[in-house]
Design a protein around this motif. Structure first.
Motif, short mmCIF file in Angstrom:
data_model
loop_
_atom_site.label_atom_id
_atom_site.label_comp_id
_atom_site.label_asym_id
_atom_site.label_seq_id
_atom_site.Cartn_x
_atom_site.Cartn_y
_atom_site.Cartn_z
N ASP A 367 30.69 19.19 46.00
CA ASP A 367 31.34 19.12 44.70
C ASP A 367 31.87 20.48 44.28
N ALA A 368 31.14 21.54 44.63
CA ALA A 368 31.60 22.89 44.31
C ALA A 368 32.91 23.19 45.03
N GLU A 369 32.98 22.80 46.31
CA GLU A 369 34.20 23.00 47.09
C GLU A 369 35.38 22.23 46.48
N GLN A 370 35.10 20.99 46.06
CA GLN A 370 36.18 20.17 45.50
C GLN A 370 36.69 20.78 44.19
N ALA A 371 35.74 21.22 43.33
CA ALA A 371 36.14 21.85 42.06
C ALA A 371 36.93 23.13 42.33
N PHE A 372 36.52 23.88 43.34
CA PHE A 372 37.20 25.12 43.71
C PHE A 372 38.63 24.84 44.19
N CYS A 373 38.76 23.86 45.06
CA CYS A 373 40.08 23.56 45.64
C CYS A 373 41.04 22.96 44.61
N GLU A 374 40.51 22.25 43.61
CA GLU A 374 41.36 21.59 42.62
C GLU A 374 41.82 22.51 41.51
N MET A 375 41.28 23.73 41.44
CA MET A 375 41.69 24.63 40.37
C MET A 375 43.12 25.12 40.59
N PRO A 376 43.97 25.01 39.57
CA PRO A 376 45.36 25.46 39.73
C PRO A 376 45.48 26.97 39.90
N GLU A 377 44.53 27.70 39.32
CA GLU A 377 44.47 29.15 39.52
C GLU A 377 43.02 29.57 39.55
N ARG A 378 42.76 30.68 40.23
CA ARG A 378 41.38 31.16 40.36
C ARG A 378 41.33 32.64 40.02
N ASN A 379 40.24 33.04 39.40
CA ASN A 379 40.04 34.46 39.15
C ASN A 379 38.85 34.95 39.96
N LEU A 380 38.47 36.19 39.74
CA LEU A 380 37.39 36.79 40.51
C LEU A 380 36.08 36.04 40.31
N VAL A 381 35.83 35.57 39.09
CA VAL A 381 34.60 34.82 38.81
C VAL A 381 34.55 33.55 39.65
N THR A 382 35.69 32.89 39.83
CA THR A 382 35.74 31.67 40.63
C THR A 382 35.35 31.95 42.07
N TRP A 383 35.96 32.98 42.64
CA TRP A 383 35.65 33.34 44.03
C TRP A 383 34.19 33.73 44.18
N ASN A 384 33.66 34.50 43.25
CA ASN A 384 32.26 34.91 43.31
C ASN A 384 31.33 33.70 43.25
N ALA A 385 31.67 32.73 42.38
CA ALA A 385 30.84 31.53 42.24
C ALA A 385 30.80 30.75 43.55
N MET A 386 31.94 30.61 44.22
CA MET A 386 31.99 29.84 45.46
C MET A 386 31.26 30.57 46.59
N ILE A 387 31.48 31.87 46.68
CA ILE A 387 30.78 32.66 47.71
C ILE A 387 29.28 32.61 47.46
N GLY A 388 28.88 32.78 46.20
CA GLY A 388 27.46 32.73 45.85
C GLY A 388 26.86 31.36 46.13
N GLY A 389 27.62 30.29 45.86
CA GLY A 389 27.12 28.95 46.15
C GLY A 389 26.86 28.75 47.64
N TYR A 390 27.78 29.20 48.48
CA TYR A 390 27.56 29.12 49.92
C TYR A 390 26.33 29.93 50.34
#
Length: 688
Positions: A367-390
Motif C-alpha cells: 500500500d505504501a508503494e501504491q500511495a507513493f506511485c500515485e502521488m502527482p508530485e513528491r518532495n523529500l519527505v515522501t522519498w524519506n518515508a518510502m525509503i524508511g518503510g523499505y
C-alpha cells in the motif's frame, strides 16, 4: 422626448460598483452608456475608472484598449497604477512590471500606491534585481520613507530571502507600522531566529506599538520553536489582560505553543475556552495530540470535530494519518485514506507523504508503494518515508535502490539528514557494509551533511550485523562525539547476537551510566550472560536491578479484530475466549514440535526447572495474541500484532514455524522494528 443624461460622477459610481460586485456585465453596460452619452474626449477621470474596472475584473485587453483609444493627452499616475494594480491583483505579475516600465518611459513618476504593487510583482516573480532597481527609484524620488512603500519593500526582501537587505532597510525606516513589525517578527521566526523575534516584539512594545492577533501568533510561534514555556505564559497573561483571549486565531496560536512545549492539559484548556472554534482550532488540537504521542486522543478529537461539522482539511487529515501510523492502526488508516479521497485532499503532497509513511509503519509496504506511485508530485519527505518503510520492513535492497534513483536519477531531490539515516539503516539490514561505509564517508563532501548520533549508531549497527563487533567497538572509540544510548545500544545488541559477553559488559556499563533506570539494557545484558551459561553473572545483573528499584516493564501485546482492540499480557487467561485460545496454543505446540521446533529457554530464569522454562516462554503475550488472531481473523488475511517490548528469541523462532504451518503472513511490530513472518522466514533475517 430628451434622453436622460447621467452625470459623470454617477457613472463613476456605477463602475466602482461593478468592481466591488465583480460584475463585468454591469461594467460593460456602464461603459456603453458612457460612449452614448459622453461626447469625446471622454473625461480623463472616467477613463481612469474604466481602466481600473477592466483591470480589477481581469479584463486586461479591454483595459489596454481604453488606454489606447482614449483621447486624453496625458496619462496620469492614476491611469498607470490602475493597470498595474489590476494586473498584480489577478496574478499577471510580468504584465504589471511591463506597464511599470512603459510608465517610466512616459516620464510619469510612481506614487505611494504604485510602488507597493510593483514590489509585490517583483517578489512574486522572485526577481531580486528588479526589486532592487524599484527600491533605488523609490529612494531617488523620496517615496521610500512613506510607511506603506517602505513596508512593502521590506516584505519583498523578506519573501525573496534577502535577509541582509531587509534588515538594513528596517533599520533605516523612520516610521514603521504594525504590518512592518509583524513582518519583521514573523520573518525572524521563519528564519529560525526566535530570540531575534522576541527582541523585535520587546522593541515594538517599547516604542508604543499595540500588538494585534498576527503579532501575538508570531510571538507564540517563536516561544514554541525555542520551547520557552515561561515566556509564552507571560504573553498569555498579556493576551488576557488586553482582551485578546476571545480572538480565535490567538487561541489557536496558544494551542500550538502549549502543544510544542508538551503542556497538553493547558492546550486542551485553551481549546475548550474558545467560544466559536474553527477548523484550525480542531486541526491544532489533533496536531498537539499527535506531536505528544497521544494518538488515540487525536483520533477521538478528530471524530468530535466531524460531529461538530468540521470539514477535513489536508493538514487535519495528514495529522490523523500520522496518528494511525503511531498506533500501527492499518484499518483505521485505510478509513482515513478513504476520507481523504472523498474530501479530494489525497493528492495533496503532505497527505500523500503521510499516507506513504503510515502504510510503511503499519507493515503494508504494498500500500505504501501504491500511495507513493500515485502521488502527482513528491518532495523529500515522501522519498524519506518510502525509503524508511523499505528499511524498517527488511526490504533493504529496495531501500538502497530507491535511494540511488533519488540520488542519481532525474527527480532532482537532494538527500538530507533523515534520508541518510534511512539508507544507512537499510544498508545495515541488507549487509551492504561496503556501500554503507562509502555513503557515510561521503556525507560531508558530497552532501554537505555533518554526521550525527543517528548516523554513527547506524554504522555501529551495520558493522555489528555483519559480525564485525570488535570493529564496531573501535569505530565507537574514534567518533568525534560522546557516544549516546543509541550507539552503545547498537553495540550491545550485536554482542547479544554474536555472543560477546565481555564486550557486551563494556557497552552495558556505558548504557547504565547514561540511563541507569532503563530496564531493557539490564535485561539484555542478563540474557547475554545467560546465553553464555554464565548464570551467576546473569543473576548479579538481575539483583542489581532489584537493588536500585528497576522493574522490568510488563510485556503486553495487542491485536485489532472485529473493530475492537484486544490486549494480552503474559500468561493471560482473562479473555472471554480463553478456552479457545488455550486449545489453539496447545494445537500449535503439537504441530510445531512435529515440524522440528524446540523451545528456546536460554533466556528464561536460570532457577527454574526446564519444564517450567518451557511453560514460561510458551505463554508470552505475543503468542496468546497470535492464537486469538488465528481464531478470529478470517483465513488468508494477515495477522498484525503490536508489542510494547522487544519480541523474545523463542517467540521469534516460534512465529517462523507457525507462519509456515498455517500458511499466513504474521506481522509483529515490537519496540525495535517490524517483523514480517512468511513461509518460515522473517524479514529481519533473525537480527533485531
Amino acid at each position: 422626448m430628451s434622453m436622460w443624461m447621467p452625470k459623470p460622477n454617477s457613472l463613476a459610481s456605477l463602475l466602482e460598483s461593478s468592481v466591488s460586485t465583480r460584475s463585468s456585465l454591469l461594467g460593460r453596460a456602464t461603459h456603453a452608456k458612457i460612449i452614448r452619452t459622453i461626447q469625446p474626449p471622454i473625461l480623463s477621470f472616467l477613463s481612469d475608472h474604466l481602466i481600473n474596472m477592466y483591470s480589477k475584473l481581469d479584463l486586461l485587453h479591454s483595459a489596454q484598449l481604453v488606454l489606447q483609444l482614449s483621447h486624453t493627452p496625458y496619462r496620469s499616475v492614476v491611469t498607470w497604477t490602475s493597470l498595474i494594480s489590476g494586473s498584480v491583483q489577478n496574478g499577471h505579475f510580468s504584465s504589471a512590471l511591463l506597464h511599470f516600465s512603459t510608465m517610466h518611459r512616459d516620464c510619469v513618476l510612481p506614487n505611494d500606491f504604485t510602488f507597493p504593487c510593483v514590489f509585490k510583482a517583483s517578489a512574486s516573480l522572485r526577481w531580486p534585481s528588479m526589486g532592487m532597481q524599484v527600491h533605488a527609484l523609490a529612494v531617488k524620488i523620496g517615496q521610500i520613507w512613506d510607511v506603506f512603500v517602505g513596508s512593502s519593500c521590506f516584505h519583498m526582501y523578506g519573501k525573496m530571502g534577502l535577509k541582509d537587505e531587509a534588515c538594513k532597510l528596517f533599520d533605516e525606516m523612520p516610521h514603521r507600522n504594525i504590518v512592518t513589525w509583524n513582518a519583521y517578527i514573523s520573518n525572524a521566526v521563519l528564519d529560525g531566529w526566535p530570540r531575534k523575534a522576541i527582541d523585535g516584539f520587546i522593541e515594538f512594545r517599547r516604542v508604543g506599538g499595540e500588538p494585534d492577533s498576527i503579532t501575538f501568533c508570531a510571538f507564540f510561534n517563536a516561544c514554541a520553536d525555542a520551547l520557552w514555556l515561561q515566556l509564552g505564559r507571560q504573553l498569555h497573561g498579556l493576551v488576557v489582560r488586553i482582551g485578546f483571549e476571545a480572538d480565535v486565531s490567538v487561541s489557536n496560536g496558544l494551542i500550538y505553543f502549549y502543544g510544542k512545549c508538551r503542556e497538553i492539559g493547558l492546550a486542551k484548556m485553551v481549546f475548550e475556552e474558545i467560544g466559536k472554534k474553527n477548523a484550525v482550532s480542531w486541526c491544532s488540537l489533533v496536531a498537539v495530540y499527535v506531536q505528544n504521542y497521544e494518538e488515540e486522543k487525536a483520533c477521538v478529537a478528530f471524530l468530535q470535530g466531524r460531529e461538530e461539522g468540521v470539514e477535513p482539511t489536508d493538514f487535519m487529515v495528514s495529522s490523523l494519518v500520522s496518528a494511525c501510523a503511531g498506533l500501527a492502526g492499518l484499518e483505521l488508516g485505510r478509513s482515513v485514506h478513504g476520507l481523504a479521497v472523498k474530501a479530494c485532499v489525497d493528492e495533496n503532497i503532505f497527505v500523500g507523504s503521510a499516507l506513504v509513511d503510515m502504510y510503511g509503519k503499519c507493515g503494508s509496504i504494498e500500500d505504501a508503494e501504491q500511495a507513493f506511485c500515485e502521488m502527482p508530485e513528491r518532495n523529500l519527505v515522501t522519498w524519506n518515508a518510502m525509503i524508511g518503510g523499505y528499511a524498517h520492513q527488511g526490504h533493504a535492497g529496495m531501500a538502497v535502490a530507491l535511494f540511488k534513483e533519488m540520488n542519481y536519477g532525474s527527480c532532482g531531490v537532494v538527500p538530507n539528514y533523515v534520508t541518510l539515516v534511512c539508507v544507512l539503516s537499510a544498508c545495515g539490514r541488507a549487509g551492504e557494509v561496503k556501500l554503507g561505509m562509502e555513503i557515510f564517508e561521503s556525507m560531508r563532501g558530497r552532501y554537505g551533511i555533518e554526521p550525527g548520533e543517528e548516523h554513527y549508531a547506524c554504522i555501529v549497527d551495520l558493522l555489528g550485523r555483519a559480525g564485525m563487533v570488535e570493529c564496531a567497538y573501535e569505530f565507537i572509540k574514534n567518533i568525534p562525539i560522546r557516544p549516546t544510548v543509541a550507539i552503545w545500544g547498537a553495540l550491545l545488541n550485536a554482542c547479544r547476537v554474536y555472543g560477546k559477553p565481555e564486550l557486551g559488559k563494556i557497552a552495558a556499563d556505558y548504557l547504565f551510566e547514561l540511563d541507569r533506570k532503563d530496564s531493557g539494557n539490564h535485561v539484555l545484558l542478563s540474557n547475554i550472560f545467560a546465553a553464555a551459561g554464565r548464570w551467576e553473572e546473569s543473576n548479579i545483573v538481575r539483583m542489581e536491578m532489584r537493588d536500585v528499584g528497576i522493574k522490568k516493564n510488563a510485556g503486553c501485546s495487542w491485536i485489532s479484530a472485529k473493530n475492537k482492540l484486544h490486549v494480552f499480557q503474559a500468561k493471560d487467561t482473562s479473555h472471554e475466549m480463553n478456552s479457545e485460545i488455550q486449545a489453539t496454543l496447545a494445537k500449535l505446540r503439537r504441530e510445531m514440535k512435529a515440524a522440528g521446533y524446540t523451545p528456546d529457554t536460554n533466556f528464561a530464569l536460570f532457577d527454574l526447572e526446564e519444564e517450567e522454562k518451557i511453560t514460561e516462554v510458551g505463554y508470552h503475550s505475543e503468542k496468546i495474541a497470535l492464537a486469538f488472531g488465528l481464531i478470529t481473523i478470517p483465513p488468508g488475511l494477515p495477522i498484525r500484532i503490536t508489542k510494547n517490548l522487544r519480541i523474545c528469541v523463542d517467540c521469534h523462532s516460534a512465529f517462523k514455524f507457525i507462519s509456515g504451518i498455517v500458511g499466513r503472513e504474521i506481522f509483529v511490530r515490537d519496540n525495535s522494528r517490524f517483523h514480517r513472518f512468511r513461509d518460515g522466514q522473517c524479514s529481519c533475517r533473525d537480527y533485531w
